[in-house]
Scaffold this active site. Structure first.
Site, mmCIF file in Angstrom:
data_model
loop_
_atom_site.group_PDB
_atom_site.id
_atom_site.type_symbol
_atom_site.label_atom_id
_atom_site.label_comp_id
_atom_site.label_asym_id
_atom_site.label_seq_id
_atom_site.Cartn_x
_atom_site.Cartn_y
_atom_site.Cartn_z
ATOM 1 N N SER A 15 0.836 -1.205 0.000
ATOM 2 C CA SER A 15 0.000 0.000 0.000
ATOM 3 C C SER A 15 0.877 1.265 0.000
ATOM 4 O O SER A 15 1.649 1.470 -0.933
ATOM 5 C CB SER A 15 -0.951 -0.051 1.199
ATOM 6 N N ASP A 66 -10.303 -3.187 -5.070
ATOM 7 C CA ASP A 66 -9.356 -2.256 -4.460
ATOM 8 C C ASP A 66 -9.288 -0.999 -5.320
ATOM 9 O O ASP A 66 -9.064 -1.083 -6.536
ATOM 10 C CB ASP A 66 -7.975 -2.925 -4.382
ATOM 11 N N HIS A 112 -8.275 -4.813 -0.819
ATOM 12 C CA HIS A 112 -7.168 -4.066 -0.236
ATOM 13 C C HIS A 112 -6.945 -4.506 1.209
ATOM 14 O O HIS A 112 -7.882 -4.562 1.998
ATOM 15 C CB HIS A 112 -7.413 -2.561 -0.279
#
Length: 338
Positions: free
Chosen positions: A128, A282, A312
């Site tokens: 991320s 996501d 995610h």
């Protein structure tokens, strides 16, 4: 984004298999994991950067500690898991500079010798926001005259790679996703640069880029960079340009160190062997896919692992079976390529 991530921090605890210690690399706190078993040969080294929207998270969190231990166990590698200053107290480029300075320190020959790391087998990895920082650091190392040791791999786990276009198909399809909705990702992006809410509002409505920066959209034009299956049913909307005031106040969102997709091809073609994980559900899915396209177009060898049932955070969350499947694929790739 990290609703299911354990926020329990664990101390640096060694056991019969792994020696764990905390120190600083160029004044940046890091946690080091080293196999206890003596080895005549030098070991692989992996530098890991945690996620958390540039504003939360730590190398000491249970989930990241667990991942580091598993990596050491699977790869017989030395793992450096770094911290960095967080928003909203600190803004870009502090996060980038902390990670960059820590990586540069690690890549010194005397430091590698101290920890028994093979200078030809070093990778960088992150999830991320950590994937964002990993990609940015890998790019900036290319032209750094003081760094003689090169990365062998970069592994980017659902990375955030651009803050220009918040109207990608993945943002549209997952705008209300439970873990990372569009509103939260925009908040993370804007707070990376400022606590002023004017940038957040403009970003949410995709009106934060001025006409004079319109050429940058070529680097993130999903209509040309996404495979057909990810464009299905979507029409590309030309951006609505905002005023130049936001970019003057907060130039970070146009900075390649914050948005690695803005790098030109001459920079990208020098990047190392790359592994990218994207998840179908996501908002950041298309960032990763566009980066895969651009890297492949410049001749970089890329393995793209798209998780059709992924969301995610799936890589980091305890208790989900999908986590072990994704992590196993990631470890297998590192085992074969690092």
């Amino acid at each position: 984004m990290m609703l299911f991530l354990s926020f329990q921090e664990v101390p640096p605890t060694s056991d019969e298999k792994i020696t764990v210690m905390e120190t600083t690399f160029n004044n940046v706190p890091v946690r080091i994991y080293i196999p206890t078993r003596k080895s005549e040969a030098l070991r692989r080294g992996l530098f890991y950067i945690h996620g958390g929207g540039w504003c939360i998270g730590s190398a000491a969190l249970f989930d990241y500690d667990f991942l580091s231990r598993r990596t050491v166990d699977r790869l017989d590698a030395v793992v450096i898991s770094t911290n960095y200053r967080l928003a909203p107290k600190y803004h870009f480029p502090n996060q980038f500079e902390d990670v960059y300075n820590a990586v540069r320190w690690f890549l010194r020959q005397d430091v590698l010798d101290k920890y028994g790391v093979d200078p030809k087998r070093i990778g960088i990895s992150g999830d991320s926001a950590g994937g964002n920082l990993a990609a940015a650091v890998a790019q900036q190392l290319i032209d750094d005259p003081d760094v003689k040791i090169k990365l062998k791999t970069q592994s980017l786990i659902y990375p955030a790679l651009q803050s220009l276009d918040m109207d990608l198909p993945s943002y549209r399809e997952n705008s209300h996703a439970p873990i990372l909705p569009k509103s939260l990702m925009v908040r993370f992006w804007s707070e990376y640069f400022t606590t002023n809410r004017s940038l957040e509002t403009a970003m949410f409505f995709n009106q934060h880029v001025a006409l004079e920066s319109s050429h940058l959209f070529n680097f993130v034009n999903w209509s040309s960079l996404l495979p057909e299956k990810f464009k299905k049913g979507h029409i590309y909307n030309n951006p609505t340009y905002g005023t130049s005031e936001l970019a003057k106040k907060y130039p970070g969102f146009l900075d390649v160190r914050a948005a690695p997709l803005l790098a030109d091809d001459s920079k990208l073609r020098s990047l190392p062997l790359t592994y990218v994980i994207t998840c179908q559900y996501d908002v950041l899915r298309d960032d990763g896919i566009m980066y895969v396209t651009r890297l492949r177009n410049t001749g970089v060898r890329v393995t793209h692992n798209h998780i059709e049932d992924g969301f995610h955070g799936a890589f980091a969350f305890q208790g989900f079976k999908i986590r072990y499947r994704i992590a196993d694929q990631y470890m297998r790739w590192l085992s074969e390529n690092l």
